[in-house]
Design a protein around this motif. Structure first.
Motif, mmCIF file in Angstrom:
data_model
loop_
_atom_site.group_PDB
_atom_site.id
_atom_site.type_symbol
_atom_site.label_atom_id
_atom_site.label_comp_id
_atom_site.label_asym_id
_atom_site.label_seq_id
_atom_site.Cartn_x
_atom_site.Cartn_y
_atom_site.Cartn_z
ATOM 1 N N SER A 18 0.819 -1.214 0.000
ATOM 2 C CA SER A 18 0.000 0.000 0.000
ATOM 3 C C SER A 18 0.856 1.268 0.000
ATOM 4 O O SER A 18 0.403 2.333 -0.447
ATOM 5 C CB SER A 18 -0.926 0.017 1.222
ATOM 6 O OG SER A 18 -0.171 -0.023 2.425
ATOM 7 N N GLU A 19 2.107 1.158 0.470
ATOM 8 C CA GLU A 19 2.990 2.323 0.518
ATOM 9 C C GLU A 19 3.511 2.708 -0.872
ATOM 10 O O GLU A 19 4.146 3.752 -1.026
ATOM 11 C CB GLU A 19 4.164 2.057 1.453
ATOM 12 C CG GLU A 19 3.766 1.825 2.906
ATOM 13 C CD GLU A 19 4.957 1.497 3.779
ATOM 14 O OE1 GLU A 19 5.867 2.326 3.906
ATOM 15 O OE2 GLU A 19 4.983 0.379 4.346
ATOM 16 N N ARG A 35 1.789 3.546 -3.420
ATOM 17 C CA ARG A 35 0.907 4.441 -4.170
ATOM 18 C C ARG A 35 1.495 5.838 -4.320
ATOM 19 O O ARG A 35 1.378 6.455 -5.391
ATOM 20 C CB ARG A 35 -0.460 4.501 -3.489
ATOM 21 C CG ARG A 35 -1.206 3.175 -3.549
ATOM 22 C CD ARG A 35 -2.588 3.273 -2.957
ATOM 23 N NE ARG A 35 -3.303 1.997 -3.048
ATOM 24 C CZ ARG A 35 -4.565 1.823 -2.678
ATOM 25 N NH1 ARG A 35 -5.258 2.850 -2.191
ATOM 26 N NH2 ARG A 35 -5.137 0.643 -2.800
ATOM 27 N N ARG A 66 4.495 5.783 -6.764
ATOM 28 C CA ARG A 66 3.987 5.447 -8.098
ATOM 29 C C ARG A 66 3.294 6.658 -8.725
ATOM 30 O O ARG A 66 3.433 6.916 -9.933
ATOM 31 C CB ARG A 66 3.025 4.260 -7.990
ATOM 32 C CG ARG A 66 2.775 3.556 -9.292
ATOM 33 C CD ARG A 66 2.240 2.166 -9.070
ATOM 34 N NE ARG A 66 1.005 2.135 -8.318
ATOM 35 C CZ ARG A 66 0.793 1.347 -7.265
ATOM 36 N NH1 ARG A 66 1.745 0.539 -6.833
ATOM 37 N NH2 ARG A 66 -0.365 1.357 -6.638
ATOM 38 N N THR A 67 2.576 7.421 -7.915
ATOM 39 C CA THR A 67 1.894 8.612 -8.412
ATOM 40 C C THR A 67 2.894 9.629 -8.937
ATOM 41 O O THR A 67 2.718 10.208 -10.022
ATOM 42 C CB THR A 67 1.039 9.238 -7.296
ATOM 43 O OG1 THR A 67 0.026 8.305 -6.896
ATOM 44 C CG2 THR A 67 0.367 10.521 -7.777
ATOM 45 N N ASP A 93 3.574 -5.749 -8.143
ATOM 46 C CA ASP A 93 4.037 -4.429 -7.713
ATOM 47 C C ASP A 93 5.111 -3.903 -8.669
ATOM 48 O O ASP A 93 5.156 -2.710 -8.959
ATOM 49 C CB ASP A 93 4.581 -4.498 -6.284
ATOM 50 C CG ASP A 93 3.539 -4.981 -5.292
ATOM 51 O OD1 ASP A 93 2.409 -4.467 -5.339
ATOM 52 O OD2 ASP A 93 3.854 -5.876 -4.475
ATOM 53 N N LYS A 108 3.312 -2.690 -11.844
ATOM 54 C CA LYS A 108 2.630 -1.407 -11.632
ATOM 55 C C LYS A 108 3.617 -0.245 -11.708
ATOM 56 O O LYS A 108 3.324 0.803 -12.296
ATOM 57 C CB LYS A 108 1.924 -1.407 -10.278
ATOM 58 C CG LYS A 108 0.715 -2.325 -10.208
ATOM 59 C CD LYS A 108 0.119 -2.333 -8.811
ATOM 60 C CE LYS A 108 -1.062 -3.294 -8.704
ATOM 61 N NZ LYS A 108 -1.630 -3.304 -7.327
ATOM 62 N N TYR A 109 4.777 -0.425 -11.099
ATOM 63 C CA TYR A 109 5.794 0.634 -11.152
ATOM 64 C C TYR A 109 6.288 0.848 -12.584
ATOM 65 O O TYR A 109 6.529 1.982 -13.004
ATOM 66 C CB TYR A 109 6.968 0.277 -10.251
ATOM 67 C CG TYR A 109 6.865 0.790 -8.834
ATOM 68 C CD1 TYR A 109 6.590 2.128 -8.571
ATOM 69 C CD2 TYR A 109 7.090 -0.054 -7.753
ATOM 70 C CE1 TYR A 109 6.533 2.609 -7.276
ATOM 71 C CE2 TYR A 109 7.031 0.417 -6.444
ATOM 72 C CZ TYR A 109 6.754 1.758 -6.208
ATOM 73 O OH TYR A 109 6.698 2.232 -4.927
#
Length: 334
Positions: free
Chosen positions: A223-224, A226, A229-230, A254, A257-258
């Protein structure tokens, strides 16, 4: 599947990188990480406080003998003669690791002020570091310090090191700036070869029975990811520096996603501590499998979901925020 990646001008066999942590404290540990499939290893950090302590010790030894006869002047200790200290042991390990590995070994310095960075960075380069990561762990607890002063300090640290070495230099940053995007652009324009997002600040707990502050550092959770990544998605295409993601990596999902957000490399320590150095290969395999399933190359996937370069990032983010609120109302409104 070809996972070859460019990071700060270095060619890596994989975008999965072992970030600074306990697994790189020995040559055997570094070799285990390399054998496990990482594209590069970032050594554990040498701390500014350690450098200051060693410098103070040398000065104290010099002052102890300053009343000695002139014939004994040649026995005065010097920084070069300060063998056997933490810095020398770090540099020796760095040299041994650089010789033993067939992947890049990146040295790391952790600090918050101007002192000590330049000399030790030069010595790290001479010891064989393929690049240097400047981990600026600066918590501006003094309320009188302006945000602009903090930003300038980062730029001065970067410039001092860049002027002293020829190897690539990356800056590991926190997200806590008045305008992080502006800071990132300035650092990139000032010559930062890479930006590593983000450092995890120590957030202590409170023991209400003992009435004590309890320090502690927990392994990161997905969860950290996000927040970094933003910002990676917002910076992709807007800075010339390589973008390294760190924090919140647990599975190959993960990593994917990155990559989609625009990361050049994905760094992890927590997952490798939890599962062992060989877990890096599972992260690689998971990424390769996803790319094969989607019939994409790594470069086609990288930045696919980044903020488009031809739109205003703040407007784009605002639109996403409003869409999220509307979705939340639809789900929880009744």
């Amino acid at each position: 599947m070809d996972l070859t990646t460019q990071y700060v001008g270095l060619e890596l066999r994989s975008p999965v990188v072992a970030s600074a942590g306990p697994l790189s404290q020995t040559v055997d540990g570094m070799k285990a990480l390399a054998d496990g499939g990482v594209g590069a290893v970032v050594m554990y950090s040498l701390f500014e406080e350690q450098l200051r302590h060693e410098a103070a010790r040398v000065e104290a030894m010099t002052e102890l003998h300053e009343e000695s006869f002139s014939e004994a002047m040649s026995y005065f200790p010097t920084q070069a003669a300060n063998t056997g200290g933490i810095t020398d042991r770090y540099l020796e390990l760095l040299e041994q690791g650089a010789e033993a590995l067939d992947i890049p070994l990146i040295a790391s310095v952790n600090g918050a002020t101007h002192g000590g960075w330049v000399d030790v960075a030069r010595r790290m380069q001479d010891a064989g570091a393929a690049a240097i990561e400047l981990n600026v762990y600066l918590v501006p607890g003094e309320v009188s310090v302006a945000g602009a002063e903090i930003e300038e300090r980062h730029l001065e640290i970067l410039q001092g090191v860049k002027d002293a070495v020829k190897v690539p230099v990356a800056m590991k940053l926190s997200p806590y700036f008045s305008s992080f995007g502006h800071t990132a652009v300035r650092l990139s324009e000032a010559g930062a070869d890479g930006l590593v997002l983000f450092n995890r600040f120590l957030q202590p707990d409170v023991d209400i029975e003992k009435l004590e502050v309890v320090p502690g550092l927990e392994l990161s959770q997905p969860s950290e990811a996000r927040l970094p990544r933003t910002w990676i998605a917002a910076l992709r295409g807007r800075v010339s520096s390589s973008l390294a993601a760190t924090t919140g990596v647990e599975t190959s999902d993960d990593v994917v996603k990155y990559i989609l957000a625009g990361a050049d490399v994905v760094m992890t320590t927590s997952a490798l501590v939890r599962h062992g150095a060989g877990y890096a290969q599972q992260l690689n395999d998971g990424l390769a499998g996803w790319l094969a399933r989607k019939e994409m190359t790594l470069e086609q996937a990288r930045g696919l979901l980044a903020v488009p370069a031809d739109v205003q990032a703040d407007v784009y983010e605002r639109a996403g925020y409003l869409a999220a609120l509307e979705r939340a109302k639809a789900i929880y409104g009744h």
